[in-house]
Scaffold this motif. Structure first.
Motif, PDB file in Angstrom:
ATOM      1  N   LEU A   1       0.836  -1.204   0.000  1.00  0.00           N
ATOM      2  CA  LEU A   1       0.000   0.000   0.000  1.00  0.00           C
ATOM      3  C   LEU A   1       0.872   1.256   0.000  1.00  0.00           C
ATOM      4  N   THR A   2       1.911   1.238   0.800  1.00  0.00           N
ATOM      5  CA  THR A   2       2.798   2.401   0.869  1.00  0.00           C
ATOM      6  C   THR A   2       3.482   2.646  -0.478  1.00  0.00           C
ATOM      7  N   ARG A   3       3.945   1.568  -1.098  1.00  0.00           N
ATOM      8  CA  ARG A   3       4.641   1.743  -2.384  1.00  0.00           C
ATOM      9  C   ARG A   3       3.697   2.260  -3.466  1.00  0.00           C
ATOM     10  N   LEU A   4       2.485   1.717  -3.463  1.00  0.00           N
ATOM     11  CA  LEU A   4       1.522   2.171  -4.476  1.00  0.00           C
ATOM     12  C   LEU A   4       1.131   3.627  -4.226  1.00  0.00           C
ATOM     13  N   PHE A   5       0.957   3.963  -2.974  1.00  0.00           N
ATOM     14  CA  PHE A   5       0.630   5.347  -2.626  1.00  0.00           C
ATOM     15  C   PHE A   5       1.742   6.284  -3.106  1.00  0.00           C
ATOM     16  N   ARG A   6       2.968   5.903  -2.833  1.00  0.00           N
ATOM     17  CA  ARG A   6       4.096   6.763  -3.213  1.00  0.00           C
ATOM     18  C   ARG A   6       4.253   6.847  -4.732  1.00  0.00           C
ATOM     19  N   ALA A   7       3.981   5.744  -5.407  1.00  0.00           N
ATOM     20  CA  ALA A   7       4.060   5.769  -6.876  1.00  0.00           C
ATOM     21  C   ALA A   7       3.081   6.799  -7.428  1.00  0.00           C
ATOM     22  N   ARG A   8       1.839   6.713  -6.981  1.00  0.00           N
ATOM     23  CA  ARG A   8       0.830   7.647  -7.499  1.00  0.00           C
ATOM     24  C   ARG A   8       1.126   9.084  -7.043  1.00  0.00           C
ATOM     25  N   ASN A   9       1.632   9.198  -5.850  1.00  0.00           N
ATOM     26  CA  ASN A   9       1.906  10.536  -5.334  1.00  0.00           C
ATOM     27  C   ASN A   9       2.971  11.232  -6.186  1.00  0.00           C
ATOM     28  N   ARG A  10       3.944  10.444  -6.646  1.00  0.00           N
ATOM     29  CA  ARG A  10       4.986  11.046  -7.499  1.00  0.00           C
ATOM     30  C   ARG A  10       4.428  11.436  -8.863  1.00  0.00           C
ATOM     31  N   LEU A  11       3.417  10.716  -9.288  1.00  0.00           N
ATOM     32  CA  LEU A  11       2.845  11.012 -10.604  1.00  0.00           C
ATOM     33  C   LEU A  11       1.855  12.184 -10.530  1.00  0.00           C
ATOM     34  N   ARG A  12       1.408  12.513  -9.345  1.00  0.00           N
ATOM     35  CA  ARG A  12       0.432  13.599  -9.210  1.00  0.00           C
ATOM     36  C   ARG A  12       0.974  14.917  -9.759  1.00  0.00           C
ATOM     37  N   THR A  13       2.243  15.201  -9.535  1.00  0.00           N
ATOM     38  CA  THR A  13       2.794  16.481  -9.995  1.00  0.00           C
ATOM     39  C   THR A  13       2.791  16.544 -11.522  1.00  0.00           C
ATOM     40  N   ILE A  14       3.047  15.409 -12.158  1.00  0.00           N
ATOM     41  CA  ILE A  14       3.027  15.376 -13.624  1.00  0.00           C
ATOM     42  C   ILE A  14       1.633  15.716 -14.138  1.00  0.00           C
ATOM     43  N   TYR A  15       0.653  15.326 -13.372  1.00  0.00           N
ATOM     44  CA  TYR A  15      -0.732  15.557 -13.770  1.00  0.00           C
ATOM     45  C   TYR A  15      -1.220  16.918 -13.283  1.00  0.00           C
ATOM     46  N   GLY A  16      -0.317  17.696 -12.704  1.00  0.00           N
ATOM     47  CA  GLY A  16      -0.688  19.027 -12.247  1.00  0.00           C
ATOM     48  C   GLY A  16      -1.382  19.049 -10.907  1.00  0.00           C
ATOM     49  N   LEU A  17      -1.239  17.982 -10.134  1.00  0.00           N
ATOM     50  CA  LEU A  17      -1.869  17.913  -8.820  1.00  0.00           C
ATOM     51  C   LEU A  17      -0.812  18.083  -7.740  1.00  0.00           C
ATOM     52  N   THR A  18      -1.263  18.482  -6.592  1.00  0.00           N
ATOM     53  CA  THR A  18      -0.347  18.652  -5.467  1.00  0.00           C
ATOM     54  C   THR A  18      -0.100  17.293  -4.820  1.00  0.00           C
ATOM     55  N   PRO A  19       1.176  16.922  -4.658  1.00  0.00           N
ATOM     56  CA  PRO A  19       1.438  15.646  -3.998  1.00  0.00           C
ATOM     57  C   PRO A  19       0.996  15.693  -2.548  1.00  0.00           C
ATOM     58  N   ASP A  20       0.591  14.555  -2.033  1.00  0.00           N
ATOM     59  CA  ASP A  20       0.222  14.499  -0.631  1.00  0.00           C
ATOM     60  C   ASP A  20       1.474  14.685   0.211  1.00  0.00           C
ATOM     61  N   GLU A  21       1.352  15.467   1.251  1.00  0.00           N
ATOM     62  CA  GLU A  21       2.526  15.802   2.060  1.00  0.00           C
ATOM     63  C   GLU A  21       3.059  14.622   2.851  1.00  0.00           C
ATOM     64  N   GLU A  22       2.275  13.553   2.915  1.00  0.00           N
ATOM     65  CA  GLU A  22       2.694  12.417   3.726  1.00  0.00           C
ATOM     66  C   GLU A  22       3.713  11.531   3.027  1.00  0.00           C
TER      67      GLU A  22
END
Lengths: 226, 174
Positions: free
Chosen positions: B151-172
């Motif tokens: 779960l942590t790895r998947l969360f971090r994977a998507r979180n890194r991709l959020r910036t590419i999509y113009g979204l703010t990464p989760d601070e966690e």
């Protein structure tokens, strides 16, 4: 989760949403019903996920086109390495005599020890599939108890085990490896022979016993490369 | 021994079944390996290994996850046995692959580049989940991780991709 959401609850929820947005536990769903910020995070993540899915779905038609040409500096490096490779390959080719082939054959057989344990003759249909994949016909009466398509020197080959009165023998049909003449070898307790067969060769291996001469003849006459 | 000497090479039902998954396998292997040639080697080895183990496939409907699992293991094995060098992020050949480009959608092209740049520990479970359809439980089992780690790895994977999509990464994402 009841009352105003706590930062810990939001962290927990976002971990689940970010990890698996399409499969959320009940407590996470309950939290989303009450927390605007996390719901927005979920909606964004679902949109992102659609894009990720689209990104991963590469079009195979494009995928099969040649990669872009290398930059100029890399082309020079490539040319130099090719020239060097040609010189080296010449030397290696001279050294890549049948004993080298025998070593590769033995190594391959040792990697499939289970193949020696087979005792039940395989169906003609199953054997036919392996021969089809390897591009070879093999016509004869020897009982084949193991047949598998294998990669050898970058090409598909047929790896067979035949069962004779003296026990099992491995037969590898090698359409892309030629030998000048019959060459016997012995390595790692295996005794074998490389036999020229048209443009390719046949490797026959047995454990602790010689390959009978009549079997060699039968195998060579049984093989037809397609 | 050959029932159809000289016959056209059409293969049997199992061979045809396996071949239908070749595009899926190639795509999956490409995202794991980030190299087209290695992906093709992985697919070749996967199909051979699958053919040898075809008796394990009791239900043809389960062929896809079964093959993808074999492909993932073949990919891992390739790196173990041949000791292929790990690829530096900035020199990933696949980043220049025309297959990544999407006409009129630079964002998707950028997203593909960002996925390629993800560390393997994040990219692998993401590809298994989104492209392979594996559950987090299955991913944990296959990768030898706890479900919490997946779960942590998947969360971090998507979180890194959020910036590419113009979204703010989760601070966690620490």
């Amino acid at each position: 989760m009841s009352g105003a959401p706590t930062p810990d609850e939001c962290r927990h929820v976002r971990l689940h949403v970010g990890a698996d947005p399409h499969s959320l536990p009940a407590d996470v769903q309950a939290h989303l019903a009450t927390c605007d910020a996390c719901r927005r995070f979920r909606d964004e993540t679902l949109m992102l996920d659609q894009r990720v899915r689209a990104a991963l779905e590469l079009q195979l038609a494009q995928f099969r086109t040649p990669a872009k040409s290398a930059p100029r500096s890399r082309r020079f490096a490539l040319a130099a390495s090719i020239l060097l490779g040609v010189f080296m390959a010449g030397g290696v080719w001279l050294l890549r005599t049948p004993p080298a082939l025998a070593g590769e054959v033995v190594e391959h057989v040792l990697e499939e020890p289970d193949s020696w344990d087979a005792r039940t003759p395989m169906s003609p249909a199953d054997i036919g599939q392996v021969l089809d994949m390897a591009g070879v016909d093999f016509v004869g009466d020897v009982p084949v108890v193991y047949a598998a398509p294998c990669m050898f020197r970058g090409r598909h080959i047929a790896h067979l085990v035949i069962l004779g009165p003296e026990g099992p023998k491995t037969v590898m049909l090698l359409p892309h490896a030629s030998v000048d003449g019959r060459r016997a070898f012995s390595e790692h307790g295996l005794r074998g022979v490389l036999l020229p067969a048209g443009t390719g060769s046949i490797a026959v291996l047995a454990r602790g016993a010689d390959v009978p001469a009549d079997l060699e003849k039968a195998l060579v006459s049984a093989v037809r490369w397609r | 021994m050959n029932p159809r000497p000289g016959a056209a090479s059409e293969g049997g039902p199992i061979t045809r079944l396996l071949e239908t998954f070749r595009p899926d396998l190639l795509r999956f292997a490409f995202w794991l390996a980030r190299d087209r040639a290695i992906a093709e080697d992985v697919v070749q080895e996967t199909l051979i290994r699958a053919w040898k183990s075809k008796d394990e496939l009791k239900d043809p409907a389960a062929a896809r996850p079964w093959l993808l699992t074999i492909a993932r293991r073949e990919h891992a094995r390739l790196y173990e046995r041949k000791r292929l060098p790990t690829v530096d992020v900035e020199s990933i050949e696949a980043l220049g692959d025309p297959a990544l480009a999407v006409d009129g959608d630079a964002g998707l092209t950028d997203l593909r580049g960002a996925i390629l740049k993800l560390p393997a520990e994040y990219r692998e479970p993401l590809v298994m989940q989104v492209l392979g359809g594996f559950s987090t439980t299955e991913i944990a089992q296959e990768l030898g991780l706890t479900q919490a780690a997946v779960l942590t790895r998947l969360f971090r994977a998507r979180n890194r991709l959020r910036t590419i999509y113009g979204l703010t990464p989760d601070e966690e994402d620490t």
